[in-house]
Design an enzyme around this catalytic site. Structure first.
Site, PDB file in Angstrom:
ATOM      1  N   ASP A   1       0.975  -1.062  -0.091  1.00 30.52           N
ATOM      2  CA  ASP A   1      -0.081   0.010   0.010  1.00 30.52           C
ATOM      3  C   ASP A   1       0.881   1.236  -0.032  1.00 30.52           C
ATOM      4  OD1 ASP A   1      -2.410   1.507   0.161  1.00 30.52           O
ATOM      5  OD2 ASP A   1      -2.331   1.527   2.336  1.00 30.52           O
TER       6      ASP A   1
ATOM      7  N   ASP B   1      -8.053  -4.107   2.735  1.00 36.96           N
ATOM      8  CA  ASP B   1      -6.761  -4.919   2.465  1.00 36.96           C
ATOM      9  C   ASP B   1      -6.880  -6.392   3.079  1.00 36.96           C
ATOM     10  OD1 ASP B   1      -5.208  -2.651   1.205  1.00 36.96           O
ATOM     11  OD2 ASP B   1      -4.897  -1.862   3.324  1.00 36.96           O
TER      12      ASP B   1
ATOM     13  N   ASP C   1      -3.412  -1.664   5.598  1.00 35.80           N
ATOM     14  CA  ASP C   1      -3.851  -0.898   6.985  1.00 35.80           C
ATOM     15  C   ASP C   1      -5.282  -0.969   7.128  1.00 35.80           C
ATOM     16  OD1 ASP C   1      -3.964   0.981   5.044  1.00 35.80           O
ATOM     17  OD2 ASP C   1      -2.792   2.465   6.056  1.00 35.80           O
TER      18      ASP C   1
END
Length: 898
Positions: free
Chosen positions: A337, A639, A635
């Site tokens: 990410d 995800d 996070d």
């Protein structure tokens, strides 16, 4: 309202692309809400607004499932053999190992279930809903499709809503989409194919209202919400066997076949060549199998990984599953990410452009440390001061000092403007705000009326550059006001945007004395002051970490919810991509690809933008189809499915949601990509040490089984009794074996490519090396045993010498094993791992106790050795060390020539 409503009538296809009035019609409701009676009828059909509990197997079956492993089968077979031999102490030790192994697995399982519980905890506990013509607060789980809900700042959205009223509404959807700034919402329908992050007409369950007010119609509840779909993705994502479990399973199967084959061959030779009695032959075969089976291997693996977990924790990587420690060492691709992992998740002004020139801003994050410098070296002037004044006065954010850390209260973008103003020495002291026109997603700007220390009043405006340029007639030039050049400014905006910067503009207009309010009509004929270029800056240490990963043969791919331009610019700055036009796939483009088409391009694309949870899972699966070992970081709750599917999921410990942490195997205590690099290095070290430990422990079993095999094949006296086999296994296991778990990393460990995930943990060459070492140590023990008998020693005395030779031979081999791929004839073999020396001391003490303590002599049928009888084992063990070093040299030469 009809008397009966079907479940189909409580669903709306693509509400984001349908006008709100039509959505209300499809749900057979209106904007005035439902009656309580109608809500009760609907909840009976749609069910409560809750995420369903996942089905779970009974605890007994989940516990028993941990015995379904080839190595455990070997252990249980060894325990059965021990029971047949009435070696009850050994039997209970082996059973204890298998039960402890199962308990560890049982306690660690359920990551996905706990991830789902973490997602369920995100749902709002209550909601403000219109029922029976009045607003009331009801438990959120009582909401039904068709309900009308209102939202206020700080509210957690209780269900998926189609908005029909929105006043300056901004919703923090970071946990759902990964975007770093709150999403502005409005009531207009969007395109049918718009991704979740672009559905501005919707508010999604579990997200948080950052500012503004709104009303919306509930379109989906429970499992049908966007967050409910993510829950189903988590439960359906599945997890893969780790490289280590696959390798150990393959190795155990081969080892089982080898042991059974050798036992059968030994029985055939004993029966047909030496005509041994059948019961004696069966006893010898059982003794051979007991000697050959490395029953301590699962415990060795578990303990080595547990030590690795402790060492990883010191590097800020908290491990939730033991095998993940080793899996990190096999990683070939890291899908990361962007926000908060590669970047700081602290918006920072990097550029300021005024009509008089461009300025660079130094310093990162919310600490007001840094400077503003002009491109030509000139000192910043009044042009910059004017922009900074708008940034700090037309602003709702605050920076507070929390201990030694500067913390933002408010929106990240506004926080960046506050900080850059402080860097330029501009504050709000001496100025008084008289009125405010809050940010509105329709107009895309905010305005305030401020009074200065001299009593002069002015309208200060900040917002989207195009909207402010439309309302500006002049700009602040060197000689005062001059005509504004919109085309010039839009070129600057495009240039800044191409660098991945978010661009905001500043403008002002004097206000007449006595003015006390801000109206839209007041914000015409503005003076355009300039623009800010704002970015969520890369972590400097992450840039270095990515370079190290590339050197180690690990690809890094960015998967983000941000727009493609921003993603590519940050990726280029991070060193993830280079070149003028690196390839990037957006969610919409990815949606148009079949899974086979995605597999064909997945390894070549390093930047994915505007992605959804489904896209992330597809990317991970596409990479895994090429035998890539994938680590996925994240996070947000969006995800969690991909983290579950990846070979190793890595969650952010500080800013990560509980759902993400529960779905992951590794949690980073510092949210830093550089920690992933360190964890990969640590994983490689742990795997190296595990391989060393296995190569080291196998000759213990190999030498013993070889001694028994030779004795049976040639019809000689057995050099070892079963209880002595137990002793040598135990003493080596509790002293020497774990010493290698503390070995430091090999030189150049991050300069070599990742190992092949499907290769055996012990290669064919290493297995041959193990057999050769077994022959050397076993041969020395046999020679010493039969030599002692030839010189007239008793059988028990000769066996004691043989056991001593096996123990000291393994001690010598421990030093060989410290460096399997290079020579141990170096000073380094004596330093770097104090556990080697403590283990050696422990082995010698225990072997002395075995030899000289009377109760040990009674228990193990050992005999005290005289001083001269130690010379041969000690001398032979030194010879063993040099012989094995010669074998290692031959292996290295052969590998270099091949």
């Amino acid at each position: 309202m009809p008397e009966e409503i079907t479940e189909a009538e409580l669903t709306v296809a693509r509400p984001h692309a349908t006008p709100a009035v039509d959505v209300a019609g499809d749900l057979d409701t209106d904007l005035g809400g439902l009656t309580s009676a109608e809500a009760e009828r609907r909840i009976a059909i749609a069910g409560p607004n809750q995420l369903p509990e996942p089905p779970r197997r009974p605890a007994v079956l989940r516990f028993l499932a941990h015995f379904n492993d080839t190595l455990i089968y070997i252990l249980l077979a060894a325990a059965a053999i021990k029971a047949l031999m009435a070696d009850w102490l050994d039997f209970w030790v082996i059973i204890g190992v298998t039960v402890i192994n199962a308990l560890v697995g049982f306690l660690q399982e359920g990551r996905a279930e706990r991830a789902l519980a973490g997602i369920r905890d995100m749902l709002s506990p209550d909601a403000s809903v219109r029922r029976d013509g009045a607003w009331k607060s009801v438990p959120a789980d009582e909401l039904v499709p068709g309900d009308v809900v209102r939202l206020a700042p700080g509210d957690k959205v209780p269900a998926d809503l189609r908005l029909f009223e929105a006043h300056r509404l901004r919703i923090d959807e970071a946990a759902l989409t990964g975007e770093s700034v709150p999403s502005a919402k409005d009531v207009e329908a969007v395109a049918v194919d718009a991704g979740v992050g672009d559905r501005h007409s919707m508010a999604f369950s579990g997200t948080i209202v950052a500012s503004g007010q709104a009303r919306g119609i509930v379109t989906s509840t429970g499992a049908l919400t966007e967050i409910g779909r993510i829950q189903s993705l988590v439960s359906g994502a599945g997890s893969l066997a780790t490289p280590l479990t696959r390798q150990l399973d393959a190795f155990a199967k081969v080892l089982t076949l080898v042991i059974l084959g050798m036992a059968a061959l030994m029985m055939a030779i004993g029966r047909f060549v030496h005509d041994m009695p059948f019961d004696e032959l069966v006893s010898a075969a059982i003794g051979f199998a007991v000697a050959a089976i490395p029953e301590g291997l699962p415990a060795l693996v578990t303990i080595t990984l547990a030590i690795g977990v402790q060492q990883m924790a010191r590097r800020k990587a908290i491990t939730r599953k033991l095998t993940a420690v080793e899996t990190l060492g096999a990683v070939t691709t890291v899908c990361s990410d962007k926000t908060g992992t590669l970047t700081r998740n602290e918006m920072t002004v990097r550029r300021i452009v005024t009509p008089l020139g461009g300025y660079e801003v130094t310093g990162l994050g919310y600490a007001p440390d840094g400077a503003i410098t002009r491109h030509d070296g000139a000192a910043p002037g009044a042009d910059v001061t004017a922009v900074l004044a708008v940034g700090t006065l037309c602003n709702e954010a605050h920076i507070v000092l929390d201990g030694e850390q500067h913390r933002l209260v408010g929106e990240p973008t506004e926080g960046a403007l506050k900080v850059v103003a402080a860097k330029g020495g501009v504050s709000s002291q001496g100025s008084r705000r008289l009125a405010v026109l809050p940010f509105d997603s329709e107009h895309k700007f905010m305005a305030t009326l401020n009074e200065g220390a001299d009593g002069a009043r002015a309208f200060l405006v900040k917002g989207a550059p195009d909207r402010l340029l439309d309302r500006s007639t002049s700009q602040r030039g060197a000689d005062g006001r001059e005509a504004v050049d919109p085309e010039h400014w839009m070129r600057i905006v495009d240039e800044l945007s191409a660098e991945g910067l978010r661009v905001l503009a500043a403008a002002r207009r004097p206000a007449a004395p006595g003015t006390a309010a801000v109206e839209m009509d007041d914000l015409e004929e503005l003076e355009f002051l300039g623009v800010w270029g704002i970015v969520d800056p890369p972590r400097p240490e992450a840039v270095t970490a990515i370079e190290d990963c590339h050197t180690a043969g690990v690809r890094v791919k960015m998967i983000t919810g941000d727009h493609a331009g921003t993603a590519v610019a940050i990726a280029r700055e991070m060193g993830i991509v280079d070149g003028e036009q690196p390839r990037v796939l957006t969610g919409a483009e990815l949606e148009a690809l079949s899974q086979d088409q995605l597999q064909a391009v997945a390894r070549d694309v390093d930047v994915y933008a505007r992605t959804s949870p489904e896209h992330k899972i597809r990317i991970v699966r596409a990479l895994q189809s090429h035998d890539e070992v994938v680590a996925m970081t994240g996070d947000g709750v969006n995800d969690a499915p991909a983290l579950t599917r990846a070979d190793v999921g890595v969650a952010m410990g500080i800013k990560g949601t509980e759902a993400t942490k529960e779905a992951a195997e590794i949690v980073l205590a510092d949210d830093n990509f550089a920690t992933i690099r360190s964890a990969i290095r640590e994983g490689r070290r742990i795997y190296d040490n595990l391989r060393k430990s296995i190569v080291f422990i196998l000759p213990t079993n190999g030498a013993q089984s070889l001694v028994i095999l030779v004795a049976v094949v040639f019809g000689l006296a057995l050099p070892l009794t079963p209880v002595q086999v137990l002793w040598i296994n135990m003493v080596v296991a509790i002293t020497l074996t774990l010493a290698l778990a503390y070995e430091p990393a090999e030189r150049g460990i991050m300069l070599r490519p990742p190992r092949a995930s499907r290769r055996s943990i012990i290669s064919g060459g290493e297995l041959g090396f193990v057999l050769a070492v077994s022959a050397v140590i076993g041969g020395a023990s046999l020679g010493l045993f039969y030599g002692a008998l030839a010189y007239g020693s008793s059988l028990d005395y000769a066996r004691t010498e043989a056991i001593t030779m096996l123990a000291l031979g393994q001690l010598a081999f421990l030093f060989n094993s410290r460096f399997l791929d290079r020579s141990s004839l170096t000073r380094d073999v004596l330093t770097g791992n104090p556990m080697v020396w403590w283990s050696a001391l422990a082995l010698i003490v225990l072997q002395l106790a075995y030899t000289y303590l009377p109760f040990m002599n009674e228990l193990f049928e050992s005999r005290p050795l005289d001083a001269a009888s130690w010379l041969a084992p000690v001398g032979l063990s030194i010879a063993v060390f040099f012989v094995i070093e010669g074998m290692k040299w031959v292996r290295r030469r052969f590998a270099a020539d091949s």
